[in-house]
Design an enzyme around this catalytic site. Structure first.
Site, PDB file in Angstrom:
ATOM      1  N   HIS A 279       0.830  -1.211   0.000  1.00 51.79           N
ATOM      2  CA  HIS A 279       0.000   0.000   0.000  1.00 51.79           C
ATOM      3  C   HIS A 279       0.860   1.256   0.000  1.00 51.79           C
ATOM      4  O   HIS A 279       1.814   1.385   0.760  1.00 51.79           O
ATOM      5  CB  HIS A 279      -1.019  -0.003   1.137  1.00 51.79           C
ATOM      6  CG  HIS A 279      -0.472   0.052   2.528  1.00 51.79           C
ATOM      7  ND1 HIS A 279      -0.148   1.232   3.173  1.00 51.79           N
ATOM      8  CD2 HIS A 279      -0.221  -0.924   3.423  1.00 51.79           C
ATOM      9  CE1 HIS A 279       0.270   0.977   4.394  1.00 51.79           C
ATOM     10  NE2 HIS A 279       0.253  -0.331   4.578  1.00 51.79           N
ATOM     11  N   GLU A 325      -4.944   1.893   2.408  1.00 51.42           N
ATOM     12  CA  GLU A 325      -5.052   0.723   3.288  1.00 51.42           C
ATOM     13  C   GLU A 325      -5.198   1.137   4.737  1.00 51.42           C
ATOM     14  O   GLU A 325      -5.929   0.500   5.504  1.00 51.42           O
ATOM     15  CB  GLU A 325      -3.808  -0.169   3.124  1.00 51.42           C
ATOM     16  CG  GLU A 325      -3.873  -1.486   3.890  1.00 51.42           C
ATOM     17  CD  GLU A 325      -3.324  -1.411   5.315  1.00 51.42           C
ATOM     18  OE1 GLU A 325      -3.508  -2.396   6.063  1.00 51.42           O
ATOM     19  OE2 GLU A 325      -2.725  -0.382   5.688  1.00 51.42           O
ATOM     20  N   GLU A 326      -4.521   2.209   5.129  1.00 46.92           N
ATOM     21  CA  GLU A 326      -4.432   2.554   6.542  1.00 46.92           C
ATOM     22  C   GLU A 326      -5.756   2.970   7.176  1.00 46.92           C
ATOM     23  O   GLU A 326      -6.033   2.630   8.311  1.00 46.92           O
ATOM     24  CB  GLU A 326      -3.395   3.672   6.750  1.00 46.92           C
ATOM     25  CG  GLU A 326      -1.959   3.270   6.482  1.00 46.92           C
ATOM     26  CD  GLU A 326      -1.397   2.273   7.501  1.00 46.92           C
ATOM     27  OE1 GLU A 326      -2.163   1.803   8.363  1.00 46.92           O
ATOM     28  OE2 GLU A 326      -0.211   1.964   7.421  1.00 46.92           O
TER      29      GLU A 326
END
Length: 457
Positions: A279, A325-326
């Site tokens: 990511h 993604e985070e």
């Protein structure tokens, strides 16, 4: 006699295939360790662009830079896949202190959790109640929590050699702690950083309010492990202390961003797709070198290594640098949705999102037949000490691709140092070892090569 000849012939064919595979894998490792490019790419991502929070200018610069690198590699196709992502900004630096008596204070390092609301302009000051995880809220009850700041102080278990097990066992207090504490009338939450060592780095990370009404949402921050130890010890001496914190974070409307994708078209089975990725977004406190700049450059390096060794894949090999993604997983979700919409046949996906440390092996989410095939390849990786093959999880971004046939896998580096850096200002390029990063890329390229050669069961 004819049967024995057939057996000897089959053995000879297997030995020849294994020799061919070992030769190709040796060449991949040699190329990675003598002319690798991932460390140079990561240097630019980390030191010229920096932390790449979803929806930020830095995230867009990372999209532009990595696309430029993929364009220069002579791939068959490179493109950007639009993704709508959340935009949360930290604002001015956070500030906090423990007040033992009026005028007697000790400052402690905190950082807002990703997705948190701000405190009121003047901050929040209140008494503190300590709990060991979300389950502790019910024990105390509303009477003892209302009007207080809840201090979640469940520590990561140091006895697990696989430190990700320790992380997963207490990450719920970070993700859901504020939503749960608000039900009991808390005015804020402070969460012990998910870090196995004692230091002064607060570690951020995603949190969620679930279905909590906007007006009922309370601010949430992480406190460094040293700060957590001090707060806990002070509470034991004087349960009537106050805690003050101020943060200025803000949630803005979603913005446009992209997954960055490049591929080499397969020569024999072009409709069968193998994905490798990481990511591109990161948190903003450090420069995101281990989480997950390392995984991105390793994934890009996989395609470069295969081309550099003269290997022409049978199947289509695609690198995907996922966005968000985070704090949302929008990139991984969008990629899987588009793959389904286009009727693409993904047979294998590999993710690197555990740091750029020394590779130890891989974990696999697959059926037993495929895992048996994987285990037959252990001898090929043993010379590089990368032969820990286990059934288990894969990765967040490739998870949405899961179905009954695909094989999902994750690179498993040594995890002992990972949470020293994860989601903190300590996640910087200075903590990445060039050789360890290169070994990880070579290991990933070797696994991709084998799945390209032999497909799935």
């Amino acid at each position: 006699m004819r049967y024995l000849l057939l057996v000897f012939l089959l053995i000879a064919i297997q030995v020849e295939a294994q020799n061919k595979d070992q030769k190709q894998i040796d060449e991949i490792y040699k190329t990675a360790l003598t002319s690798g490019r991932g460390y140079v790419w990561l240097n630019y991502l980390s030191n010229q662009i920096g932390g790449r929070l979803s929806g930020s200018l830095q995230a867009q610069k990372a999209v532009d830079y990595t696309k430029k690198i993929l364009d220069s590699m002579g791939l068959d196709r490179v493109w950007l896949q639009p993704v709508k992502v959340p935009k949360w900004v930290r604002g001015a630096p956070e500030f906090a202190y423990i007040e033992s008596d009026p005028g007697l204070t000790n400052n402690v390092p905190i950082c807002a959790l990703g997705g948190s609301v701000a405190t009121p302009l003047g901050g929040v000051k209140a008494g503190v109640v300590e709990v060991q995880g979300i389950e502790g809220l019910k024990v105390l009850g509303k009477e003892k929590i209302q009007g207080k700041i809840v201090f979640f102080n469940k520590a990561m278990d140091p006895t697990n050699v696989n430190t990700f097990h320790s992380y997963s066992s207490c990450s719920d207090q970070r993700y859901s702690g504020a939503a749960e504490a608000a039900k009991y009338g808390a005015v804020g939450v402070i969460v012990r950083s998910l870090n196995l060592r004692l230091d002064d780095f607060p570690h951020t990370g995603a949190m969620s309010y679930g279905d909590t009404p906007i007006a009922s949402r309370i601010p949430a921050a992480a406190i460094s492990t040293n700060g957590a130890e001090l707060l806990s010890a002070t509470l034991k001496l004087n349960p009537d202390i106050n805690f003050f914190f101020r943060q200025n974070c803000k949630i803005l409307p979603d913005v446009d961003s992209y997954n960055v994708i490049g591929e080499i078209k397969g020569s024999t089975y072009p409709d069968e797709i193998l994905v490798v990725g990481g990511h591109l977004d990161s948190w903003d406190l450090g420069d995101g070198s281990h989480d997950d700049g390392a995984g991105c450059v390793q994934s890009m390096e996989v395609l470069r290594l295969l081309k550099a060794t003269g290997y022409r894949p049978k199947r289509t090999i695609r690198v995907v640098l996922f966005m968000n993604e985070e704090n949302g997983l929008r990139g991984g979700t969008t990629y899987a949705e588009q793959a389904a919409k286009n009727n693409e046949k993904h047979i294998f996906a590999l993710e690197s999102d555990s740091g750029g440390f020394t590779p130890r092996g891989f974990s696999f989410d697959c059926n037993q037949a495929n895992f048996k095939q994987v285990e037959s390849w252990k001898d090929l990786f043993e010379p590089y000490l990368v032969h820990l093959f286990v059934k288990g999880g894969s990765g967040a971004d490739i998870g949405p691709l899961k179905n009954d046939t695909i094989v999902l896998a994750s690179l498993r580096p040594d995890s002992q140092r990972y949470f020293d850096h994860h989601h903190s200002a300590n996640d910087t390029f200075a903590h990445v070892n060039k050789r360890e990063l290169e070994l990880g890329a070579a290991s990933m390229a070797s696994l991709i090569y084998l799945f390209d050669q032999y497909g799935i069961k």
